[in-house]
Design a protein around this motif. Sequence first.
Motif, short mmCIF file in Angstrom:
data_model
loop_
_atom_site.label_atom_id
_atom_site.label_comp_id
_atom_site.label_asym_id
_atom_site.label_seq_id
_atom_site.Cartn_x
_atom_site.Cartn_y
_atom_site.Cartn_z
N ILE A 384 44.24 52.77 68.36
CA ILE A 384 45.50 53.43 68.75
C ILE A 384 46.68 52.48 68.51
O ILE A 384 47.74 52.91 68.05
CB ILE A 384 45.44 53.89 70.22
CG1 ILE A 384 44.27 54.87 70.42
CG2 ILE A 384 46.75 54.55 70.61
CD1 ILE A 384 44.31 56.09 69.54
N CYS A 459 45.92 56.91 60.05
CA CYS A 459 46.44 57.26 61.38
C CYS A 459 45.97 58.65 61.80
O CYS A 459 45.52 58.86 62.94
CB CYS A 459 47.97 57.21 61.37
SG CYS A 459 48.66 55.55 61.21
N ILE A 463 43.55 59.56 65.06
CA ILE A 463 43.97 60.46 66.15
C ILE A 463 43.04 61.68 66.24
O ILE A 463 42.67 62.11 67.33
CB ILE A 463 45.43 60.90 65.94
CG1 ILE A 463 46.37 59.70 66.03
CG2 ILE A 463 45.83 61.96 66.96
CD1 ILE A 463 46.34 58.98 67.35
N HIS A 466 39.95 61.03 68.06
CA HIS A 466 40.17 60.96 69.50
C HIS A 466 40.49 62.34 70.10
O HIS A 466 40.87 62.45 71.26
CB HIS A 466 41.33 60.00 69.81
CG HIS A 466 40.95 58.54 69.73
ND1 HIS A 466 40.89 57.85 68.54
CD2 HIS A 466 40.62 57.66 70.70
CE1 HIS A 466 40.54 56.58 68.79
NE2 HIS A 466 40.38 56.45 70.09
N GLY A 468 43.01 64.18 69.37
CA GLY A 468 44.45 64.32 69.53
C GLY A 468 45.05 64.97 68.30
O GLY A 468 44.34 65.40 67.38
N LEU A 470 48.39 64.58 65.39
CA LEU A 470 49.51 63.82 64.82
C LEU A 470 50.31 64.76 63.93
O LEU A 470 49.75 65.50 63.13
CB LEU A 470 48.97 62.64 63.99
CG LEU A 470 49.97 61.82 63.17
CD1 LEU A 470 50.99 61.14 64.05
CD2 LEU A 470 49.23 60.80 62.31
N PHE A 484 52.41 61.87 68.20
CA PHE A 484 51.00 62.20 68.40
C PHE A 484 50.72 62.36 69.89
O PHE A 484 51.41 61.78 70.74
CB PHE A 484 50.06 61.17 67.76
CG PHE A 484 50.04 59.81 68.41
CD1 PHE A 484 49.24 59.54 69.51
CD2 PHE A 484 50.81 58.77 67.89
CE1 PHE A 484 49.20 58.28 70.09
CE2 PHE A 484 50.78 57.51 68.44
CZ PHE A 484 49.98 57.25 69.56
N LEU A 486 47.47 62.33 72.79
CA LEU A 486 46.16 61.72 72.98
C LEU A 486 45.64 62.13 74.36
O LEU A 486 46.36 61.98 75.35
CB LEU A 486 46.31 60.19 72.90
CG LEU A 486 45.07 59.35 72.68
CD1 LEU A 486 44.51 59.58 71.28
CD2 LEU A 486 45.43 57.88 72.85
#
Length: 495
Positions: A384, A459, A463, A466, A468, A470, A484, A486
């Motif tokens: 991260i 990137c 993300i 995880h 998440g 972006l 982003f 998370l």
Amino acid sequence: MTMALDASISGIIITDNTQQDNPIIYCNKAFEKITGYSRKEIIGHNCRFLQAQDRNQEERAILGKSIAEGVECRVEIRNYKKNGDLFWNELYMSPVKNANGEVTHFIGVQNDVTSRKNAEHDLRQQKLVMENRIKERTKELRESEAFLSSIIETVREGLLVLDPNFNVLSANNHFLRTFKVSKEETVGRQLYDLGNHQWDIPKLRDLLVKILPTNNPVVDFEVEHDFPHIGKKLMLLNAYRVEFEGQFKDQILLAIEDITERREVEIRKDDFLSIASHELRTPLTTIKGYVQLLERAMPQDASEKFLSTFGKVSVYVERLNSLISELLDVSRIQSGNMELHMAQFDFDNMIAEAVDGMRTTVPGHQIILNGQTGAKVLADESHIAQVVSNLLSNAIKYAPDSEKIEVNIANVSDYVKVSVKDFGLGMSAEDRKKVFERFYRGVEIQKKFPGMGIGLYICDQIIKRHNGTLWVESEIGKGSIFSFTLPKAGKETNG
């Protein structure tokens, strides 16, 4: 309360007016269903993302004025689902105030009124267009057979026309050549019976029987099959149900592209990338060792020119080391070997350290950090931090005439949100669509700045791993905001 809102058939969202850009902090199930977006793709966004590129609607100004004045309003506005489909949104928006009369949140209730809008439009237009429609329809029916035959023969991929029972009505020459069959063996026969049942493929049946009737058209559906006479083929299928009346009613166009060689080339490229990256790392490590040895043995009376040259060597060795590290990251991502070491850490502290590190590297830039979350986040901290550092580096690199960068962090529901805003070149709509693709670089960027176009790809993959999201908001000449979200509780969060 949440269960009651989720039971509503109307889409409901709540935004936080105390945070920058008034982000969405809650959405119910109906909102996800109406828009096609999942909760994790919604939380943290401003509602304007539903208008996509259609930003010149008068209703947007009405909404903006209501938010600014803290009053309720009702509008009917054009929105776009995740798949790009337009829908008309009947939106009721009301402010929520605290004991001091300050607006802290907005509640939005939306209903999809596309059917009603379409019906109103049809009624207005029916009298004007009926005569022309009859003429055009007659002409289409007369020309459809010749037109369809022309398409079949000019398309540079295998193309079949099927009837509703999946019997082959026609096949173009590209299909016959690719799969080494004759027209007599193909036309008039059931698709699944072709070539001694070679086309009786379970995934193909799923496409035609289960998917196509409910999701028209089917785009880029991958099927791999081992044909007895021509070997294993990886095929990209596109299917469309033609809803004509009369002679051509309910025919199916099935385009079949053989991507076997293309995929093999991609695999070889990925293998080469992996091998090259690892092979370069070994001699570079040796070079770094020698540079460090020379640095320790530096004579005290070394000339200014010698010191300057040695400094440049160290800089370029580090630059090459960073480049190889990025290539290795891409290789691990492509091979599925990127490991995440999940542990709980202080999110605000990690952001502050990344910002301080960048300030030390580029003292000429003003990096402003706003907000705090107080959150403990379960994630791979080093990865991260890598994302944050990359976004900061890009903000500096692509805004050469601006010394200011803004970093904003906040809590949005059970996520943390980070936004990095620059005041640089900005990017076009086309670049925004592709900016997270591997090795993609915009035309203007290629002309002015060096690079390989893999930083944002890395990137995005970090993300995504995880759980998440972006994304970027940008316009030419107005800078860019990379954001982003998370999940605080780790990548298992499904919300």
